[in-house]
Motif scaffolding. Sequence first.
Motif, PDB file in Angstrom:
ATOM      1  N   TRP A   1       0.881  -1.173   0.000  1.00  0.00           N
ATOM      2  CA  TRP A   1       0.000   0.000   0.000  1.00  0.00           C
ATOM      3  C   TRP A   1       0.917   1.221   0.000  1.00  0.00           C
ATOM      4  CZ3 TRP A   1      -0.749  -4.446   2.597  1.00  0.00           C
ATOM      5  CH2 TRP A   1      -2.011  -5.059   2.532  1.00  0.00           C
ATOM      6  N   HIS A   2       0.822   2.062  -1.021  1.00  0.00           N
ATOM      7  CA  HIS A   2       1.751   3.183  -1.166  1.00  0.00           C
ATOM      8  C   HIS A   2       0.962   4.481  -1.313  1.00  0.00           C
ATOM      9  CE1 HIS A   2       5.491   5.199  -2.502  1.00  0.00           C
ATOM     10  NE2 HIS A   2       4.687   5.888  -3.291  1.00  0.00           N
ATOM     11  N   ALA A   3       1.240   5.449  -0.439  1.00  0.00           N
ATOM     12  CA  ALA A   3       0.581   6.756  -0.498  1.00  0.00           C
ATOM     13  C   ALA A   3       1.644   7.843  -0.499  1.00  0.00           C
ATOM     14  CB  ALA A   3      -0.351   6.944   0.700  1.00  0.00           C
ATOM     15  N   CYS A   4       1.425   8.889  -1.283  1.00  0.00           N
ATOM     16  CA  CYS A   4       2.396   9.971  -1.366  1.00  0.00           C
ATOM     17  C   CYS A   4       1.701  11.246  -1.838  1.00  0.00           C
ATOM     18  CB  CYS A   4       3.527   9.611  -2.322  1.00  0.00           C
ATOM     19  SG  CYS A   4       2.959   9.151  -3.970  1.00  0.00           S
ATOM     20  N   ASP A   5       2.368  12.365  -1.594  1.00  0.00           N
ATOM     21  CA  ASP A   5       1.819  13.646  -2.043  1.00  0.00           C
ATOM     22  C   ASP A   5       2.839  14.424  -2.869  1.00  0.00           C
ATOM     23  OD1 ASP A   5       3.651  14.486  -0.179  1.00  0.00           O
ATOM     24  OD2 ASP A   5       2.181  15.279   1.251  1.00  0.00           O
ATOM     25  N   GLY A   6       3.867  13.733  -3.368  1.00  0.00           N
ATOM     26  CA  GLY A   6       4.917  14.391  -4.133  1.00  0.00           C
ATOM     27  C   GLY A   6       6.102  14.793  -3.286  1.00  0.00           C
ATOM     28  N   VAL A   7       5.880  14.907  -1.969  1.00  0.00           N
ATOM     29  CA  VAL A   7       6.959  15.284  -1.052  1.00  0.00           C
ATOM     30  C   VAL A   7       7.176  14.184  -0.020  1.00  0.00           C
ATOM     31  CG1 VAL A   7       7.773  16.982   0.623  1.00  0.00           C
ATOM     32  CG2 VAL A   7       6.466  17.729  -1.383  1.00  0.00           C
ATOM     33  N   ARG A   8       6.092  13.846   0.698  1.00  0.00           N
ATOM     34  CA  ARG A   8       6.169  12.822   1.732  1.00  0.00           C
ATOM     35  C   ARG A   8       5.611  11.509   1.198  1.00  0.00           C
ATOM     36  NH1 ARG A   8       4.891  13.962   7.675  1.00  0.00           N
ATOM     37  NH2 ARG A   8       6.661  12.527   7.750  1.00  0.00           N
ATOM     38  N   GLN A   9       6.093  10.407   1.778  1.00  0.00           N
ATOM     39  CA  GLN A   9       5.629   9.091   1.377  1.00  0.00           C
ATOM     40  C   GLN A   9       5.382   8.219   2.598  1.00  0.00           C
ATOM     41  OE1 GLN A   9       7.453   7.278  -2.231  1.00  0.00           O
ATOM     42  NE2 GLN A   9       9.105   8.698  -1.779  1.00  0.00           N
ATOM     43  N   VAL A  10       4.332   7.428   2.526  1.00  0.00           N
ATOM     44  CA  VAL A  10       4.054   6.419   3.541  1.00  0.00           C
ATOM     45  C   VAL A  10       3.739   5.124   2.807  1.00  0.00           C
ATOM     46  CG1 VAL A  10       2.664   5.748   5.534  1.00  0.00           C
ATOM     47  CG2 VAL A  10       3.120   8.168   5.104  1.00  0.00           C
ATOM     48  N   GLU A  11       4.287   4.034   3.291  1.00  0.00           N
ATOM     49  CA  GLU A  11       4.120   2.759   2.603  1.00  0.00           C
ATOM     50  C   GLU A  11       3.980   1.631   3.616  1.00  0.00           C
ATOM     51  OE1 GLU A  11       6.142   1.569  -1.429  1.00  0.00           O
ATOM     52  OE2 GLU A  11       7.515   1.091   0.215  1.00  0.00           O
TER      53      GLU A  11
END
Length: 321
Positions: free
Chosen positions: A65-75
């Motif tokens: 499961w990968h989430a990001c906003d272009g700067v920060r990332q959580v996986e």
Amino acid sequence: MLLAASQASAAGPGKLADPRPGDGRAERTVGEWLARMHDASRQRNYIGTFVVSSSNGSMSSARIWHACDGVRQVERIEALSGERRSTFRRDEEVLTFFPETKTVRSERREALGLFPELLKPDETAIPEFYKAKRVGSDRVAGFDADIVQVLPKDALRFGYRIWSEKKSGLVVKLQTVDEAGRVLEQAAFSELQLDAPVRMDKLAQMMAVPDGWRVEKSDAVKTTAAAEGWGLKTPVAGFKPTSCYKRTAEGIVQWIFSDGLASVSLFVEEYDRQRHLQEGSFASGATHTVTRRVQDWWVTAVGEVPPQTLRAFSLSLERRK
């Protein structure tokens, strides 16, 4: 997922096509292809099942499961094979949960394992040591992809065959190949939901350590090779030092190098005749290991590079204090 060696050594399933990227413009340079892939890995949310197989017959899989906003990332990475474990990455913070022992391992990693893990544009020598061309098209996990061949210009690094999703550039399949075109390792999504509704805050909440679980923190501290008394007599072409750590409890120094695609780690510790029995070279898929005694020290060079590259590093390493 696992391809027969005879099939994988070719361009892979798919059709050879017009060599243009598919958007009507001229062929991209190696830097443009890799920058597009790198940006996609940082800017797109997705959920998928990822399968890794090696030429030695080993195979592993994980749900991502990968989430990001272009700067920060959580996986979140849930292992589907081997020991039960869940790994969470929030930027440089990494937590791995082992439910069998109710243990959480906490560490920090500057590299998040993205491919390509590009250095800064002014620090990379990729165009000097690699070339790329689009060799066809294919479908992977239901998505249309460009097949991009990345070839090294010398014998110090491996080549890559990359399936890049046409619209976003996301790497959906990757093969590491040797100089003869044999596939050493393959990683691919068997199922993928691109732009999935994955929320960063929800994943971050799952990183909370449950009551009663033990947290083991890495004792690795950031340092420099010079501060630890080490240097290279001559640099290995294209590879630049990126970081250095010392594990205080074990007295092991890890010096990390990258050419923008491939990375090499040098592990240095005091020589112990009881444990360090024989110098040698070993391979597991695309990962090679070379061990060597340097005076009163034991050096282990590891990386997804040819063994001659690791030998060059180990022979160049010298004690300076």
